[in-house]
Design a protein around this motif. Structure first.
Motif, PDB file in Angstrom:
ATOM      1  N   HIS A  26       0.148   4.097   1.261  1.00 14.13           N
ATOM      2  CA  HIS A  26      -0.025   4.832   2.475  1.00 14.13           C
ATOM      3  C   HIS A  26       1.293   4.495   3.317  1.00 14.13           C
ATOM      4  O   HIS A  26       2.040   5.413   3.776  1.00 14.13           O
ATOM      5  CB  HIS A  26      -1.275   4.699   2.983  1.00 14.13           C
ATOM      6  CG  HIS A  26      -1.391   5.310   4.299  1.00 14.13           C
ATOM      7  ND1 HIS A  26      -2.155   4.966   5.366  1.00 14.13           N
ATOM      8  CD2 HIS A  26      -0.999   6.394   4.922  1.00 14.13           C
ATOM      9  CE1 HIS A  26      -2.233   5.560   6.349  1.00 14.13           C
ATOM     10  NE2 HIS A  26      -1.285   6.663   5.942  1.00 14.13           N
ATOM     11  N   ALA A  27       1.100   3.216   3.999  1.00 12.37           N
ATOM     12  CA  ALA A  27       2.096   2.754   4.848  1.00 12.37           C
ATOM     13  C   ALA A  27       2.858   1.531   4.839  1.00 12.37           C
ATOM     14  O   ALA A  27       3.245   1.056   5.842  1.00 12.37           O
ATOM     15  CB  ALA A  27       1.451   2.934   6.297  1.00 12.37           C
ATOM     16  N   GLY A  28       2.433   0.887   3.542  1.00 16.63           N
ATOM     17  CA  GLY A  28       3.193  -0.358   3.389  1.00 16.63           C
ATOM     18  C   GLY A  28       2.484  -1.537   3.683  1.00 16.63           C
ATOM     19  O   GLY A  28       3.140  -2.879   3.474  1.00 16.63           O
ATOM     20  N   ALA A  29       1.099  -1.522   3.989  1.00 15.93           N
ATOM     21  CA  ALA A  29       0.573  -2.976   4.160  1.00 15.93           C
ATOM     22  C   ALA A  29       0.495  -3.661   2.827  1.00 15.93           C
ATOM     23  O   ALA A  29       0.478  -3.436   1.852  1.00 15.93           O
ATOM     24  CB  ALA A  29      -0.925  -2.731   4.616  1.00 15.93           C
TER      25      ALA A  29
ATOM     26  N   CYS B 124       0.910  -1.251   0.025  1.00 16.81           N
ATOM     27  CA  CYS B 124      -0.004   0.088   0.083  1.00 16.81           C
ATOM     28  C   CYS B 124       0.940   1.333   0.056  1.00 16.81           C
ATOM     29  O   CYS B 124       1.744   1.484   0.705  1.00 16.81           O
ATOM     30  CB  CYS B 124      -0.731   0.128   1.103  1.00 16.81           C
ATOM     31  SG  CYS B 124      -1.892   1.465   1.408  1.00 16.81           S
TER      32      CYS B 124
ATOM     33  N   TRP C 238      -4.936  -2.290   6.690  1.00 14.24           N
ATOM     34  CA  TRP C 238      -4.672  -1.514   7.641  1.00 14.24           C
ATOM     35  C   TRP C 238      -5.417  -0.114   7.802  1.00 14.24           C
ATOM     36  O   TRP C 238      -5.854   0.304   9.071  1.00 14.24           O
ATOM     37  CB  TRP C 238      -3.189  -1.093   7.491  1.00 14.24           C
ATOM     38  CG  TRP C 238      -2.172  -2.072   7.652  1.00 14.24           C
ATOM     39  CD1 TRP C 238      -2.338  -3.410   8.241  1.00 14.24           C
ATOM     40  CD2 TRP C 238      -0.700  -1.906   7.764  1.00 14.24           C
ATOM     41  NE1 TRP C 238      -1.270  -4.293   8.135  1.00 14.24           N
ATOM     42  CE2 TRP C 238      -0.341  -3.500   7.756  1.00 14.24           C
ATOM     43  CE3 TRP C 238       0.136  -1.172   7.471  1.00 14.24           C
ATOM     44  CZ2 TRP C 238       1.108  -3.547   7.903  1.00 14.24           C
ATOM     45  CZ3 TRP C 238       1.409  -1.382   7.371  1.00 14.24           C
ATOM     46  CH2 TRP C 238       2.078  -2.738   7.637  1.00 14.24           C
ATOM     47  N   HIS C 239      -5.739   0.576   7.025  1.00  9.50           N
ATOM     48  CA  HIS C 239      -6.299   1.960   7.028  1.00  9.50           C
ATOM     49  C   HIS C 239      -7.425   1.939   6.123  1.00  9.50           C
ATOM     50  O   HIS C 239      -8.116   3.369   6.202  1.00  9.50           O
ATOM     51  CB  HIS C 239      -5.359   3.283   7.247  1.00  9.50           C
ATOM     52  CG  HIS C 239      -4.172   3.010   7.885  1.00  9.50           C
ATOM     53  ND1 HIS C 239      -3.020   2.608   7.503  1.00  9.50           N
ATOM     54  CD2 HIS C 239      -4.026   3.074   9.294  1.00  9.50           C
ATOM     55  CE1 HIS C 239      -1.982   2.426   8.368  1.00  9.50           C
ATOM     56  NE2 HIS C 239      -2.814   2.607   9.509  1.00  9.50           N
ATOM     57  N   GLY C 240      -7.741   1.376   5.259  1.00  9.69           N
ATOM     58  CA  GLY C 240      -8.974   1.458   4.283  1.00  9.69           C
ATOM     59  C   GLY C 240      -8.737   2.086   3.109  1.00  9.69           C
ATOM     60  O   GLY C 240      -9.605   2.342   2.706  1.00  9.69           O
ATOM     61  N   TRP C 241      -7.680   2.591   2.856  1.00  9.10           N
ATOM     62  CA  TRP C 241      -7.459   3.256   1.535  1.00  9.10           C
ATOM     63  C   TRP C 241      -7.962   2.299   0.416  1.00  9.10           C
ATOM     64  O   TRP C 241      -8.033   0.840   0.460  1.00  9.10           O
ATOM     65  CB  TRP C 241      -5.932   3.477   1.004  1.00  9.10           C
ATOM     66  CG  TRP C 241      -5.472   4.932   1.977  1.00  9.10           C
ATOM     67  CD1 TRP C 241      -6.136   5.330   2.868  1.00  9.10           C
ATOM     68  CD2 TRP C 241      -4.294   5.668   1.503  1.00  9.10           C
ATOM     69  NE1 TRP C 241      -5.266   6.444   3.451  1.00  9.10           N
ATOM     70  CE2 TRP C 241      -4.244   6.601   2.487  1.00  9.10           C
ATOM     71  CE3 TRP C 241      -3.579   5.559   0.402  1.00  9.10           C
ATOM     72  CZ2 TRP C 241      -3.360   7.593   2.360  1.00  9.10           C
ATOM     73  CZ3 TRP C 241      -2.576   6.404   0.338  1.00  9.10           C
ATOM     74  CH2 TRP C 241      -2.532   7.622   1.493  1.00  9.10           C
TER      75      TRP C 241
ATOM     76  N   CYS D  97      -7.331  -1.441   1.515  1.00 11.83           N
ATOM     77  CA  CYS D  97      -6.260  -1.743   2.574  1.00 11.83           C
ATOM     78  C   CYS D  97      -6.574  -2.295   3.806  1.00 11.83           C
ATOM     79  O   CYS D  97      -7.646  -1.915   4.703  1.00 11.83           O
ATOM     80  CB  CYS D  97      -5.336  -0.683   2.652  1.00 11.83           C
ATOM     81  SG  CYS D  97      -3.977  -1.013   3.347  1.00 11.83           S
TER      82      CYS D  97
END
Ligand code: FES
Length: 103
Positions: free
Chosen positions: A46-49, A44, A65-68, A63
């Motif tokens: 955003h932060a690599g999920a 991802c 982790w945070h839903g993107w 995603c």
């Protein structure tokens, strides 16, 4: 398919599921959505999920982790959202991923 690499057999990914593979020097998530296979970068922006663990709704993945959200069918949007889409074809039982159109 030119530059195509077989990464799995179709039976390796049940309907609505996904796996992670290593191909073209990248970690790639491969999804079976209603019998159509999609592939995208497995990280991802955003932060690599790991996107292989995303929730799936239609061709949109969320995603873990945070839903993107990313639409796997929106190849033209890839440069804007940071997730590379890879062309996928099925030849007999093989899922084949081509190099991305643009990086
Ligand atoms: S790591 Fe994917 S939305 Fe945050």
């Amino acid at each position: 398919m030119q530059n195509g690499v077989s990464v799995a057999k179709i039976d390796d990914i049940p309907l609505g599921k996904s796996i992670g593979v290593r191909c073209h020097g990248e970690d790639i998530a491969v999804f079976n959505i209603d019998g159509v296979f999609y592939a995208c970068s497995n990280r991802c922006p955003h932060a690599g999920a790991p996107l292989q663990n995303s929730m799936i709704a239609g061709t949109v993945i969320s995603c873990p982790w945070h839903g993107w959200r990313f639409d796997l069918a929106a190849e033209a949007d890839a440069p804007r959202d940071g997730v590379i889409r890879y062309p996928v074809v099925v030849e007999e039982e093989d899922i084949i991923i081509a190099a991305p159109v643009s990086i």
